[in-house]
Structure formats: structure tokens, C-alpha cells
Design a protein around this motif. Sequence first.
Motif, PDB file in Angstrom:
ATOM      1  N   ASP A 149     -17.398   7.188  -4.105  1.00 54.07           N
ATOM      2  CA  ASP A 149     -17.815   6.041  -4.911  1.00 54.07           C
ATOM      3  C   ASP A 149     -19.031   5.335  -4.318  1.00 54.07           C
ATOM      4  O   ASP A 149     -19.783   4.674  -5.037  1.00 54.07           O
ATOM      5  CB  ASP A 149     -16.673   5.028  -5.020  1.00 54.07           C
ATOM      6  CG  ASP A 149     -15.413   5.637  -5.602  1.00 54.07           C
ATOM      7  OD1 ASP A 149     -15.503   6.277  -6.665  1.00 54.07           O
ATOM      8  OD2 ASP A 149     -14.340   5.482  -4.977  1.00 54.07           O
ATOM      9  N   LEU A 150     -19.205   5.455  -3.000  1.00 48.88           N
ATOM     10  CA  LEU A 150     -20.245   4.708  -2.303  1.00 48.88           C
ATOM     11  C   LEU A 150     -20.700   5.491  -1.080  1.00 48.88           C
ATOM     12  O   LEU A 150     -19.864   5.949  -0.292  1.00 48.88           O
ATOM     13  CB  LEU A 150     -19.695   3.341  -1.874  1.00 48.88           C
ATOM     14  CG  LEU A 150     -20.570   2.454  -0.998  1.00 48.88           C
ATOM     15  CD1 LEU A 150     -21.845   2.052  -1.734  1.00 48.88           C
ATOM     16  CD2 LEU A 150     -19.786   1.210  -0.556  1.00 48.88           C
ATOM     17  N   ALA A 177     -27.077  10.119  -4.173  1.00 45.61           N
ATOM     18  CA  ALA A 177     -26.671   9.659  -5.503  1.00 45.61           C
ATOM     19  C   ALA A 177     -25.977  10.759  -6.297  1.00 45.61           C
ATOM     20  O   ALA A 177     -25.300  10.463  -7.283  1.00 45.61           O
ATOM     21  CB  ALA A 177     -27.881   9.133  -6.274  1.00 45.61           C
ATOM     22  N   PRO A 181     -22.106   7.296  -7.198  1.00 43.66           N
ATOM     23  CA  PRO A 181     -22.966   6.545  -8.110  1.00 43.66           C
ATOM     24  C   PRO A 181     -23.651   5.339  -7.480  1.00 43.66           C
ATOM     25  O   PRO A 181     -24.498   4.713  -8.112  1.00 43.66           O
ATOM     26  CB  PRO A 181     -22.009   6.099  -9.219  1.00 43.66           C
ATOM     27  CG  PRO A 181     -20.671   6.042  -8.555  1.00 43.66           C
ATOM     28  CD  PRO A 181     -20.678   7.160  -7.551  1.00 43.66           C
ATOM     29  N   GLU A 182     -23.285   5.010  -6.246  1.00 44.55           N
ATOM     30  CA  GLU A 182     -23.943   3.893  -5.562  1.00 44.55           C
ATOM     31  C   GLU A 182     -24.276   4.281  -4.130  1.00 44.55           C
ATOM     32  O   GLU A 182     -23.438   4.860  -3.421  1.00 44.55           O
ATOM     33  CB  GLU A 182     -23.076   2.632  -5.567  1.00 44.55           C
ATOM     34  CG  GLU A 182     -23.753   1.440  -4.895  1.00 44.55           C
ATOM     35  CD  GLU A 182     -22.911   0.173  -4.907  1.00 44.55           C
ATOM     36  OE1 GLU A 182     -23.282  -0.786  -4.203  1.00 44.55           O
ATOM     37  OE2 GLU A 182     -21.877   0.142  -5.616  1.00 44.55           O
ATOM     38  N   ARG A 184     -26.163   2.584  -0.570  1.00 44.25           N
ATOM     39  CA  ARG A 184     -26.736   1.416   0.109  1.00 44.25           C
ATOM     40  C   ARG A 184     -27.437   1.875   1.379  1.00 44.25           C
ATOM     41  O   ARG A 184     -26.854   2.642   2.167  1.00 44.25           O
ATOM     42  CB  ARG A 184     -25.650   0.392   0.438  1.00 44.25           C
ATOM     43  CG  ARG A 184     -24.924  -0.129  -0.795  1.00 44.25           C
ATOM     44  CD  ARG A 184     -23.911  -1.219  -0.462  1.00 44.25           C
ATOM     45  NE  ARG A 184     -23.025  -1.488  -1.587  1.00 44.25           N
ATOM     46  CZ  ARG A 184     -22.049  -2.383  -1.595  1.00 44.25           C
ATOM     47  NH1 ARG A 184     -21.837  -3.134  -0.507  1.00 44.25           N
ATOM     48  NH2 ARG A 184     -21.283  -2.546  -2.657  1.00 44.25           N
ATOM     49  N   SER A 214     -32.832   0.679  -8.706  1.00 39.49           N
ATOM     50  CA  SER A 214     -32.845   0.183  -7.330  1.00 39.49           C
ATOM     51  C   SER A 214     -33.042  -1.321  -7.319  1.00 39.49           C
ATOM     52  O   SER A 214     -33.728  -1.868  -8.180  1.00 39.49           O
ATOM     53  CB  SER A 214     -33.986   0.840  -6.542  1.00 39.49           C
ATOM     54  OG  SER A 214     -33.935   2.248  -6.630  1.00 39.49           O
ATOM     55  N   VAL A 232     -30.184  -1.099  -2.554  1.00 37.31           N
ATOM     56  CA  VAL A 232     -29.020  -0.627  -3.297  1.00 37.31           C
ATOM     57  C   VAL A 232     -29.519   0.231  -4.448  1.00 37.31           C
ATOM     58  O   VAL A 232     -30.325  -0.224  -5.268  1.00 37.31           O
ATOM     59  CB  VAL A 232     -28.175  -1.801  -3.828  1.00 37.31           C
ATOM     60  CG1 VAL A 232     -26.979  -1.277  -4.623  1.00 37.31           C
ATOM     61  CG2 VAL A 232     -27.708  -2.688  -2.682  1.00 37.31           C
ATOM     62  N   GLU A 234     -28.388   2.764  -7.665  1.00 37.44           N
ATOM     63  CA  GLU A 234     -27.255   3.081  -8.523  1.00 37.44           C
ATOM     64  C   GLU A 234     -27.646   4.106  -9.582  1.00 37.44           C
ATOM     65  O   GLU A 234     -28.758   4.099 -10.099  1.00 37.44           O
ATOM     66  CB  GLU A 234     -26.735   1.814  -9.207  1.00 37.44           C
ATOM     67  CG  GLU A 234     -26.079   0.841  -8.227  1.00 37.44           C
ATOM     68  CD  GLU A 234     -25.567  -0.400  -8.906  1.00 37.44           C
ATOM     69  OE1 GLU A 234     -24.445  -0.823  -8.596  1.00 37.44           O
ATOM     70  OE2 GLU A 234     -26.300  -0.957  -9.749  1.00 37.44           O
ATOM     71  N   ARG A 235     -26.691   4.949  -9.890  1.00 34.32           N
ATOM     72  CA  ARG A 235     -26.825   5.907 -10.987  1.00 34.32           C
ATOM     73  C   ARG A 235     -26.000   5.354 -12.140  1.00 34.32           C
ATOM     74  O   ARG A 235     -24.771   5.331 -12.085  1.00 34.32           O
ATOM     75  CB  ARG A 235     -26.319   7.270 -10.534  1.00 34.32           C
ATOM     76  CG  ARG A 235     -26.163   8.260 -11.665  1.00 34.32           C
ATOM     77  CD  ARG A 235     -25.979   9.692 -11.159  1.00 34.32           C
ATOM     78  NE  ARG A 235     -25.080   9.844 -10.029  1.00 34.32           N
ATOM     79  CZ  ARG A 235     -23.765   9.976 -10.111  1.00 34.32           C
ATOM     80  NH1 ARG A 235     -23.168   9.900 -11.298  1.00 34.32           N
ATOM     81  NH2 ARG A 235     -23.033  10.145  -9.027  1.00 34.32           N
ATOM     82  N   THR A 236     -26.670   4.871 -13.162  1.00 37.51           N
ATOM     83  CA  THR A 236     -25.974   4.179 -14.249  1.00 37.51           C
ATOM     84  C   THR A 236     -25.633   5.092 -15.419  1.00 37.51           C
ATOM     85  O   THR A 236     -24.932   4.690 -16.332  1.00 37.51           O
ATOM     86  CB  THR A 236     -26.836   3.022 -14.782  1.00 37.51           C
ATOM     87  OG1 THR A 236     -28.107   3.530 -15.176  1.00 37.51           O
ATOM     88  CG2 THR A 236     -27.031   1.966 -13.693  1.00 37.51           C
TER      89      THR A 236
END
Length: 241
Positions: A149-150, A177, A181-182, A184, A214, A232, A234-236
Motif C-alpha cells: 500500500d505504501l 509506484a 499506489p503511494e 513517500r 506528486s 509524496v 500517488e497513482r490515482t
Amino acid sequence: MTASPRTIHPPTLRDADVLVSARSLGEYVDMFGLDEADLRRRIVDCPGGAASAVAEICAAGGDAVAVDPQYARGADELRARIHEDVDRAVSHLQRREVQYDWDVRGGLAGHEEIRRRAAEQMLDHMAVAPERYIAGALPGLPLADDSADLVLCSHLLFTYADRLDTADHVAAIVEMARVAPEVRIYPLVDHAGNPLPELVRSVIAKLKKERLTSRIEPVVRPFQLAATTQLVVERTTNRRP
């Protein structure tokens, strides 16, 4: 979280070029702004180095793995390398003491104790849970798509900007990614504490073309005075086939 048969690409940096850092989960909480909800997610620490974050997360019932090329070493060789690099890190801090907020880490002696304790905790955990420490290197992680998840990436990207160009940064972030999906990333300064605005802007622009969003977020309690932000990513949308 399990490793996949994905091919491991050669590491972007030679092993000897990258310090095998020993950091605690408390330091990760500060660097990445982790909260209780984050710590309940499936986490990948890449590169994990000698950080005790995975050991501490798992001890609390969480799910985390670390990935690092150094984990391919034998146990004795790895232990020797880690202790050597802890000594190097402490020496570096002594030479650049004014660049750090020692109130955050309890002074040089307190910080050294944190580093050494983290390294021992990580090595002890690796001995009993070797499946949590996966040998691999960016930009080709041996992890399945969406297996986490991270992803947390500490003191590699941007830190080694003298050896990694924009394309290297983008390839590494796109790969992380793929796994989660996130992502950092901390810090956004090089190893000397120099800000890298042009590189950061260039990386963000290229990530946008990869359908990754980003944002730069502040760090509440930075230990390195110049390192006040994290990136940060993210893949949205769903991953493209």
C-alpha cells in the motif's frame, strides 16, 4: 507480502557508494509523517538498509518488508558492513554537527545509541524473519504489482543526486509506484544538505507524464535542518496493462 519472480535489474549505484543507514521507526515517523493508520498498511522500506522500521512494525502486528541489495550478503558480512557504516554515519554527524537539530535526537550520544540499537534490532529480526528482508535494488524490485500500500524511500533518491540523474529518479519512482499506489521520498536535499529545486521540478514533471501525481509536504520534526520536505507520489488510476 511475498516476493515475485520478477527479474532484478542491476543496481543503479554500486553497493559501496551507498551508506547502509540504521534508523529507527521513530525517525521514519518523523521523516514520512506516518500515523497509526499508515502503520496498519502494507509497507515496503526501500532501500531498507539497517533500519529497524520493519522489525518494529512487525513486532506491533503490522505488515512490512525491506528491500536492499545489501541483503544478498552473508549474515556475518552484512553485520560487519552495517557496523562499519554506522561508524561512518556517526563520524559524518560529528563533522557537520551544526547542520542538525540535536534536540530531536537527544544529542550526538543519544543519536548514536539510536543508530546502534536500530541496527541490532534489524539484524536480530532478519535472523528470525529472513523473508521480511529481500535482496533487490531499484529500478527493478522483486515484488509483485500492487503487493503493498505504501513504499518509503529514505536517503537514496535526491540524496545521491551527484550520481543519479533525472531519468534514474523517474525510473525508480515509477517502479515503486508499480508496487504500491503511494510512495513517500525523503529528503529532497543532497547529502551535503543542498536543495535541489530544479531536479525536483523536473522529476515531478516527468512523473506527471507517467500518470503519477506528486506533491511536496512539510516535515514536522526534521533532524537535518535543511531537509524540511518530503515528496509524496500517488497513482490515482489503475495501472496500465
